[in-house]
Design a protein around this motif. Structure first.
Motif, PDB file in Angstrom:
ATOM      1  N   LYS A   1      72.281  14.373  23.738  1.00 32.19           N
ATOM      2  CA  LYS A   1      71.325  14.125  24.822  1.00 32.19           C
ATOM      3  C   LYS A   1      69.911  14.298  24.305  1.00 32.19           C
TER       4      LYS A   1
ATOM      5  N   GLY B   1      67.281  15.672  28.935  1.00 32.64           N
ATOM      6  CA  GLY B   1      68.646  15.550  29.455  1.00 32.64           C
ATOM      7  C   GLY B   1      69.498  16.767  29.160  1.00 32.64           C
TER       8      GLY B   1
ATOM      9  N   THR C   1      66.738  14.230  19.750  1.00 33.68           N
ATOM     10  CA  THR C   1      67.771  15.080  20.333  1.00 33.68           C
ATOM     11  C   THR C   1      67.823  16.381  19.538  1.00 33.68           C
TER      12      THR C   1
END
Lengths: 524, 321
Positions: free
Chosen positions: A204, A208, A479
């Protein structure tokens, strides 16, 4: 022996050791730092880096040791005979990264299935299809393992499976060897709610990831987001505004209070009395009303993100919080006189599940459990984060370390949290009237989508104890490269095994319940 | 068999009455404990959720009664039939509507009540042993332990009125009860009530079916109709022991103003409220604590109480006539 030894942040030292010298260094470390927080491996494709985090709950100093091992032949000396708390953390590193700890007394898979075949799941080159094939190849072994696992009664000992579908166990299995009512041996089998959150987060983006992080445990989810946000902010070099810091304290404490309500209710629930559970839920609803007013969700709020808090604040929302506090305070004395002074509860809980202060240090107990044994540890005081330095509260400690003491600590911590909440609310109100806080604009500072290469460690005092996150990012990474989550229930469940030996079956739920374990953060 | 006897067996105080009582008390318990819990309790079906229990009974009846493999099916399935039969038998020894209205007229009514209530736990122990389940067997062992230690105080305290009035005839006990005897018998009632909680496995002595420890104890393998029958047995036990307490200690159907069945019912409901109050405020005891409590406190106290009754009989009621 430690290379590149430097200060990382206040009270934190970081250094690098050769993997062959690790054992000697750790022996020396033990003299000054009595507790191991966790072991966090990171897979860098050409090597595996092991991060050992040590702390001392008395002197409040912490140490971070790094060591490299090769990826193909990933072997290192076990330190579980020096630090008792390392036992399960080494098993976890073995299960998720395939690191072999030489000399570990019981190096079996934990969290992942005991008959896991194929590559370690958290390595960067883990391939699900190859894994599937591996499992198919071993399907007969898996079946026979299962048979063995569930048919082991000897002449003098019966194996009782306390969980995972037991009314009071939650998704975890205690394999209890009993002789009549007496318990001979307990071993915990965990991993029934393993969602591989640490791995999931690697897929993610930085924003997120907060929805994954808050699902470590639903009972107190705000503090876990706070911990993650702090780690991201450290790497990004962003500092939230003073208003956001204060409001984070409010969200964190509401999370703590709502978790503690479930904690006190659950404790009495283990003795077959559900009244407190219902009463605590009743009060908890009002605090959840506040979370709903602010974020739109009662449980999974996703309200704290790197750079501040997610939404601007409407001052009227604070009225909901004040109403909740008022409601609880009107009920508090009833709670106190009926349940805290309950003679039956004292009779049942004051003699069992006793943890000494030495065991707290040795087996890395944290939070409520540590404080009930007289160890004054609270990250909010030891390494103040957010705006906790501004507020006045005391660390609740009890001497005795029994199940009853832990219940008392949880109960009294609600009072302290309410105290912080009141101060924070008036701080925001006065800040607004003085014009220092702008509720519309101050809530969020922009954090870039791509972070620089870096590593950060953040700790918060979670409802159940210390929550630590170790975040690794790559250059221009969108990420997280690796996020290690250390949650307190992991060590506490390890302790349950030791505490229950010699008790009777009647003591299982009450000792287990008093350890304040959440299966969400146990398995992650 | 006369029409009157048939009415007694089938309607009052027989089958129908017991069924209505079970349905009513189930609902009453749920509503009351909800009140203690700050909940609403059954709400949607019928007035204040009063139909809920009926619906639940109907639902349980339609469920499959599973008989586990590898056990003696006759033992497993006969006990759910025997248990309610045995539990409702003592109803015949209680004067439901005034002195002399018991179905079986006997000089030994008190003894019959004690024996029929006291034998019930042994049947439930057999359910535990017949289930071939670790938790059921543990529940069975616990029932035996508890019954053995709670039964002595139970019958010693239940015999106190017999000792005071010099008779075991329940109707005579009822007719001779006055306010003074009720006061004298009050300690016996308290001891009786505590030991009844033990014999009937109610909190804080709900050790044999402690949900958090051994799942559902001896009930674990029972489902569907079998489970319903066992539950009805439990609730008829409540009926019997509440009525027993009302009859033995508080004059049964007799009140200050009028004598009727509803007096007895009122007394029984007060006892039900008391029981639920204890259930809502008291955590469960450990087995060893229950044993300790029973043998070192409850039993000596019941013996002392008997001595007190003898003393009262001689010095207050003028000795043996």
């Amino acid at each position: 022996m430690i290379e590149d030894f430097r200060e990382y942040k206040k009270n934190w030292l970081v250094g690098k050791v050769e993997s062959s010298e690790l054992l000697e260094v750790v022996k020396k470390v033990k003299e000054e730092y009595r507790t191991l927080i966790t072991i966090s491996p990171t897979d860098f494709l050409e090597r595996i880096e092991l991060n050992y985090f040590f702390t001392d709950l008395e002197s409040k100093k912490s140490l971070w040791l790094k060591t490299d091992i090769s990826r193909e032949n990933s072997k290192i000396e076990s330190i579980s005979h020096i630090f008792g708390g390392a036992n399960w953390h080494e098993r976890e590193a073995f299960s998720t990264f395939g690191v072999d700890f030489i000399g570990h007394p019981n190096l079996k898979h934990i969290i992942i299935s005991s008959d896991f075949y194929g590559k370690a799941p958290f390595r960067k080159d883990f391939d699900i299809e190859a894994h599937q094939k591996e499992v198919e190849k071993h399907s007969l072994d898996i079946a026979s393992n299962f048979e063995d696992e569930f048919s082991e009664n000897s002449d003098t000992e019966t194996t009782l499976n306390w969980g995972p579908t037991h009314p009071a166990s939650g998704p975890l299995r205690l394999k209890v060897g009993v002789d009549g009512e007496e318990i001979k041996k307990v071993s915990a089998d965990i991993g029934f709610v393993w969602r591989a959150l640490e791995n999931l987060i690697e897929r993610k983006d930085f924003v997120g990831a907060i929805t994954a992080v808050e699902r470590i445990c639903f009972m107190d989810n705000t503090n876990s987001m706070l911990c993650y946000a702090m780690a991201v902010e450290e790497i990004a070099g962003v500092k939230p505004t003073p208003f956001a810091e204060v409001f984070r304290v409010i969200l964190g404490e509401v999370g703590r209070v709502s978790s503690h309500f479930m904690g006190i209710g659950g404790f009495f629930g283990t003795m077959g009395l559900h009244t407190l559970q219902m009463w605590a839920m009743d009060s908890r609803e009002y605090f959840l009303d506040f979370l709903e007013d602010y974020s739109g969700a009662r449980i999974a709020t996703a309200s704290i993100e790197a750079g501040g808090v997610r939404f601007p604040l409407n001052l009227e929302t604070l009225n909901t919080l004040e109403k909740a506090i008022e409601y609880y305070e009107s009920k508090r004395d009833e709670f106190h006189s009926i349940f805290l002074k309950n003679p039956m509860m004292k009779k049942r809980a004051s003699q069992i599940g006793i943890i000494s202060a030495d065991e707290v240090h040795e087996f890395s107990m944290a939070g409520v459990v540590a404080r009930a044994s007289g160890v004054e540890t609270d990250i909010r005081k030891d390494e103040p984060y957010s705006a906790y330095e501004k507020f006045d509260f005391k660390v609740v400690t009890k001497n005795g370390g029994s199940a009853k003491n832990r219940f008392e600590v949880i109960f009294e911590e609600i009072d302290e949290s309410v105290k912080i909440l009141k101060q924070a609310v008036s701080d925001i109100r006065s800040g607004v009237s003085e014009g220092t806080y702008n509720l519309e604009k101050d809530h969020l500072v922009k954090v870039p989508k791509k972070l620089p290469k870096g590593e950060a460690v953040s700790r918060v005092e979670w409802a159940r104890g210390e929550l630590m996150m170790h975040l690794v990012t790559e250059e221009k990474g969108k990420t997280p490269y690796r996020l290690k989550i250390k949650a307190p229930s992991f060590n506490h469940t390890m302790m349950v095994e030791k505490l229950l030996e010699g008790c009777t079956i009647s003591d299982i739920p009450i000792v287990f319940g008093s350890m304040y374990i959440c299966q969400g953060d146990l398995d992650r | 068999m006369s029409g009157e006897q048939l009415f007694q067996i089938l309607v009052f105080p027989g089958m129908l009455f017991i069924l209505v009582w079970a349905v009513f008390v189930f609902w009453f318990f749920r509503k009351l404990i909800a009140l203690f819990h700050k909940r609403v309790g059954p709400h949607y079906n019928g007035y204040m959720g009063s139909m809920q229990t009926l619906y639940d009974f109907a639902k349980i009846l339609t469920k499959e009664s599973i008989t586990p493999k590898g056990i003696n099916p006759y033992l497993f399935s006969t006990i759910p039939i025997l248990a309610p039969l045995l539990a409702i038998t003592p109803v015949a020894f209680i004067p439901w509507s005034g002195v002399g209205s018991e179905i079986v007229h006997t000089e030994y009514g008190v003894l019959a009540l004690i024996v029929f209530v006291g034998v019930e736990p042994f049947l439930l122990f057999l359910t535990g042993f017949g289930s071939n389940n670790k938790y059921s067997i543990l529940g069975g062992i616990r029932i035996l332990t508890q019954t053995v230690s709670m039964e002595t105080p139970f019958f010693l305290s239940a015999l106190a009125p017999a000792l005071l009035f010099g008779t075991m005839n329940v109707s005579e006990i009822v007719s001779e009860t006055t306010l003074l005897t009720s006061i004298v018998l009050f300690p016996s009632f308290i001891l009786f009530f505590i030991s009844v909680l033990g014999v009937l496995e109610q909190p804080p002595f709900n050790i044999p079916d402690a949900e958090q420890e051994i799942v559902y104890g001896f009930y674990t393998e029972y489902s569907g109709t079998n489970y319903l029958l066992l539950k009805i047995a439990e609730f008829s036990e409540f009926l019997v022991v509440f009525a027993m307490a009302g009859v033995l200690f508080f004059g049964g159907t007799e009140c200050f103003f009028f004598d009727s069945f509803f007096c007895l019912l009122l007394k029984m409901l007060i006892l039900a409220v008391l029981m639920i109050g204890i259930r809502a405020t008291t955590p469960r005891l450990r087995v060893s604590q229950m044993l300790n409590f029973s043998w070192s406190y409850l039993l000596p106290l019941t013996l002392l109480n008997l001595a007190f009754i003898l003393f009262a009989k001689i010095y207050i009621f003028g000795g043996v006539q």
